[in-house]
Enzyme design. Sequence first.
Site, PDB file in Angstrom:
ATOM      1  N   ASP A   1       0.377  -1.585   0.363  1.00  0.00           N
ATOM      2  CA  ASP A   1      -0.256  -0.052  -0.304  1.00  0.00           C
ATOM      3  C   ASP A   1       0.419   1.258  -0.811  1.00  0.00           C
ATOM      4  OD1 ASP A   1      -1.958  -1.650  -0.433  1.00  0.00           O
ATOM      5  OD2 ASP A   1      -3.019  -1.228   2.153  1.00  0.00           O
TER       6      ASP A   1
ATOM      7  N   HIS B   1      30.346   5.852  -5.617  1.00  0.00           N
ATOM      8  CA  HIS B   1      29.219   6.301  -4.954  1.00  0.00           C
ATOM      9  C   HIS B   1      28.543   6.149  -3.980  1.00  0.00           C
ATOM     10  CE1 HIS B   1      28.701   5.468  -9.691  1.00  0.00           C
ATOM     11  NE2 HIS B   1      28.767   6.748  -9.667  1.00  0.00           N
TER      12      HIS B   1
ATOM     13  N   ASP C   1      28.382  15.608  -2.190  1.00  0.00           N
ATOM     14  CA  ASP C   1      27.914  15.360  -2.939  1.00  0.00           C
ATOM     15  C   ASP C   1      26.172  15.558  -3.099  1.00  0.00           C
ATOM     16  OD1 ASP C   1      27.247  14.982  -6.221  1.00  0.00           O
ATOM     17  OD2 ASP C   1      28.577  13.256  -6.244  1.00  0.00           O
TER      18      ASP C   1
ATOM     19  N   ASP D   1      23.595  19.090  -9.452  1.00  0.00           N
ATOM     20  CA  ASP D   1      24.267  18.367  -8.911  1.00  0.00           C
ATOM     21  C   ASP D   1      26.420  18.529  -8.684  1.00  0.00           C
ATOM     22  OD1 ASP D   1      26.257  15.874  -8.985  1.00  0.00           O
ATOM     23  OD2 ASP D   1      26.578  15.566 -11.251  1.00  0.00           O
TER      24      ASP D   1
ATOM     25  N   HIS E   1      37.252   8.671 -12.997  1.00  0.00           N
ATOM     26  CA  HIS E   1      36.130   8.578 -13.567  1.00  0.00           C
ATOM     27  C   HIS E   1      36.604   9.827 -14.527  1.00  0.00           C
ATOM     28  CE1 HIS E   1      35.356  12.042 -10.799  1.00  0.00           C
ATOM     29  NE2 HIS E   1      36.465  11.650  -9.575  1.00  0.00           N
TER      30      HIS E   1
ATOM     31  N   HIS F   1      29.528  15.146 -17.257  1.00  0.00           N
ATOM     32  CA  HIS F   1      28.904  14.653 -17.672  1.00  0.00           C
ATOM     33  C   HIS F   1      27.718  16.054 -18.088  1.00  0.00           C
ATOM     34  CE1 HIS F   1      26.672  15.156 -13.963  1.00  0.00           C
ATOM     35  NE2 HIS F   1      27.529  14.663 -13.540  1.00  0.00           N
TER      36      HIS F   1
ATOM     37  N   HIS G   1      22.632  13.006 -14.892  1.00  0.00           N
ATOM     38  CA  HIS G   1      23.232  12.411 -16.534  1.00  0.00           C
ATOM     39  C   HIS G   1      22.504  12.876 -16.780  1.00  0.00           C
ATOM     40  CE1 HIS G   1      26.147   9.722 -13.024  1.00  0.00           C
ATOM     41  NE2 HIS G   1      26.526  10.704 -13.026  1.00  0.00           N
TER      42      HIS G   1
ATOM     43  N   GLU H   1      34.071  18.628 -12.724  1.00  0.00           N
ATOM     44  CA  GLU H   1      34.075  17.281 -11.410  1.00  0.00           C
ATOM     45  C   GLU H   1      35.593  16.260 -10.842  1.00  0.00           C
ATOM     46  OE1 GLU H   1      30.973  14.341 -10.789  1.00  0.00           O
ATOM     47  OE2 GLU H   1      30.175  14.782 -11.794  1.00  0.00           O
TER      48      GLU H   1
ATOM     49  N   TYR I   1      41.128  10.149  -5.125  1.00  0.00           N
ATOM     50  CA  TYR I   1      41.016   9.143  -4.342  1.00  0.00           C
ATOM     51  C   TYR I   1      41.870   8.769  -3.538  1.00  0.00           C
ATOM     52  CZ  TYR I   1      36.820  10.945  -6.283  1.00  0.00           C
ATOM     53  OH  TYR I   1      36.048  12.111  -6.930  1.00  0.00           O
TER      54      TYR I   1
ATOM     55  N   ARG J   1      36.628  15.367  -4.194  1.00  0.00           N
ATOM     56  CA  ARG J   1      36.248  15.951  -5.428  1.00  0.00           C
ATOM     57  C   ARG J   1      35.546  17.344  -5.140  1.00  0.00           C
ATOM     58  NH1 ARG J   1      33.271  11.517  -6.444  1.00  0.00           N
ATOM     59  NH2 ARG J   1      31.203  12.489  -5.532  1.00  0.00           N
TER      60      ARG J   1
ATOM     61  N   GLU K   1      33.242  20.283  -7.291  1.00  0.00           N
ATOM     62  CA  GLU K   1      32.272  19.360  -8.663  1.00  0.00           C
ATOM     63  C   GLU K   1      30.882  20.541  -9.104  1.00  0.00           C
ATOM     64  OE1 GLU K   1      29.112  16.175  -8.643  1.00  0.00           O
ATOM     65  OE2 GLU K   1      29.074  16.144 -10.644  1.00  0.00           O
TER      66      GLU K   1
HETATM   67  N1  GLY Z   1      26.051  12.987  -8.437  1.00  0.00           N
HETATM   68  C1  GLY Z   1      26.405  11.841  -9.173  1.00  0.00           C
HETATM   69  C2  GLY Z   1      27.280  12.642 -10.435  1.00  0.00           C
HETATM   70  O1  GLY Z   1      28.132  13.241  -9.574  1.00  0.00           O
HETATM   71  O2  GLY Z   1      27.864  11.961 -11.227  1.00  0.00           O
HETATM   72 MN    MN Z   2      27.876  15.004  -8.095  1.00  0.00          MN
HETATM   73 MN    MN Z   3      28.036  14.658 -11.564  1.00  0.00          MN
END
Ligand code: GLY
Ligand code: MN
Ligand code: MN
Length: 436
Positions: free
Chosen positions: A36, A240, A257, A268, A347, A351, A358, A381, A385, A403, A405
């Site tokens: 429910d 993540h 983040d 973001d 990474h 993006h 994304h 970003e 690490y 990071r 961003e």
């Molecule tokens: N928060 C996801 C990224 O930075 O791509």
């Molecule tokens: Mn992010």
């Molecule tokens: Mn991002």
Amino acid sequence: MQQNEFKRRRKQLMQQVGKGNIAIIASAQIRPRNRDVDYPFRQDSDFYYLTGFNEPDALAVFIPGRRQGQYILFCREYDAKKALWEGAHSGLEGATGDYAADDSFPIDDVDDILPGLLENKEKVFYPMGRDSDLDHRLFEWLNRIRGQSRTGIRAPAEMVSLEHVLHEMRLFKSAAEIKLMRRAAEVSAKAHVRAMQNCRPGLYEYQIEAEIVYQFMREGLRSAAYPAIVAAGENACILHYTNNMDKLRKGDLLLIDAGAECDHYAADITRTIPVSGKFSAVQKLLYQLVLDAQAAAIEQVKPGAPWNSAHDASVETLTRGLRDLGLLHGRLSKLIKEEKFKQFYMHRIGHWLGMDVHDVGDYQVDNQWRLLEPGMVLTIEPGLYIAADCGSVDAKWRGMGIRIEDDVLVTQDGCEILSKAAPKEIADIENLMRAG
Ligand code: GLY
Ligand code: MN
Ligand code: MN
């Protein structure tokens, strides 16, 4: 977002789809969470982009040049009892009156009506393979028409990816979209400021998350664009991480983040701050390096620059810095060629950003990195690490994740940082945290 904006998009889509063809797109569905209780409803981005219609159980059909109406919306019929229990919904009249559909039909009649609309069309544009229910039904509708072939009725011969057309449109943000993205970024920046002001040793990561969500909510942005990452100490090395249950310890860094969603548009933003309010000497060195890499990358964001220029700039700055600080050894060009930075920066620079965090849009065209153009929005970003068990570096560097961003709009002559209200200079962060 005003109806005119959606009208303009539909017009553009109709031109791309062309006369003699048809486009079909379905809404998102409500998903059960447990007995429910449903997950909060979030409309499918493509569907919302074209319709502004925020209900489940809906299907939009676009038939360029159709005399009786080009835009048809199937949706739930108005039901007074449902309205009493669950709140307002548009009904068929709302679909034409409030959402400017040329015609509307009950969603329950879609199987009877759709085959007729598909008859004698050449191409069907639809999001292939995204919604297995729609895939299945479309083939059933087509088979139904094929069954009538002896009467002279033809079934469409070609399927075309609707995303291909639509996502190119979504990549370029209009003034109305930029306004929403600016607000999402401003509120998110305020949330980061609030997190900085409230951060202190002994709290838990989720308590910082609570400050962030509180700020989003009190500004009327009731959904985050994605679950916040609030990662203290070595948790920041998990890209993540969303567990957000650990304690903040004096001397650790805290990576946050988090971004809000404003009328389906995302922010973001990542900031990395010292839990105690002051960076240690070692943290300062690594933090400043990431900040310098981000500045070098942002420098590349301007019309005509290839997508990868910003990434390459971040790689060069980070690799040089890592070598100067003694985390990498060797010649700069060789370190870059052999991608030695990847053990610390695994990474890419960012993006596209828009309705989806994304966001959609091709990064390459004809096997070449895409050139930036005004109206595109992207994140920048870079990060470093250094795993807690990284044996190749001095112990003082280990267990740190950093990071930074920001959300960047490409303008006519360069770029605008939509998220600039979130401090990132070392002195600015320390001053803010001291005052907090
Ligand atoms: N928060 C996801 C990224 O930075 O791509
Ligand atoms: Mn992010
Ligand atoms: Mn991002």
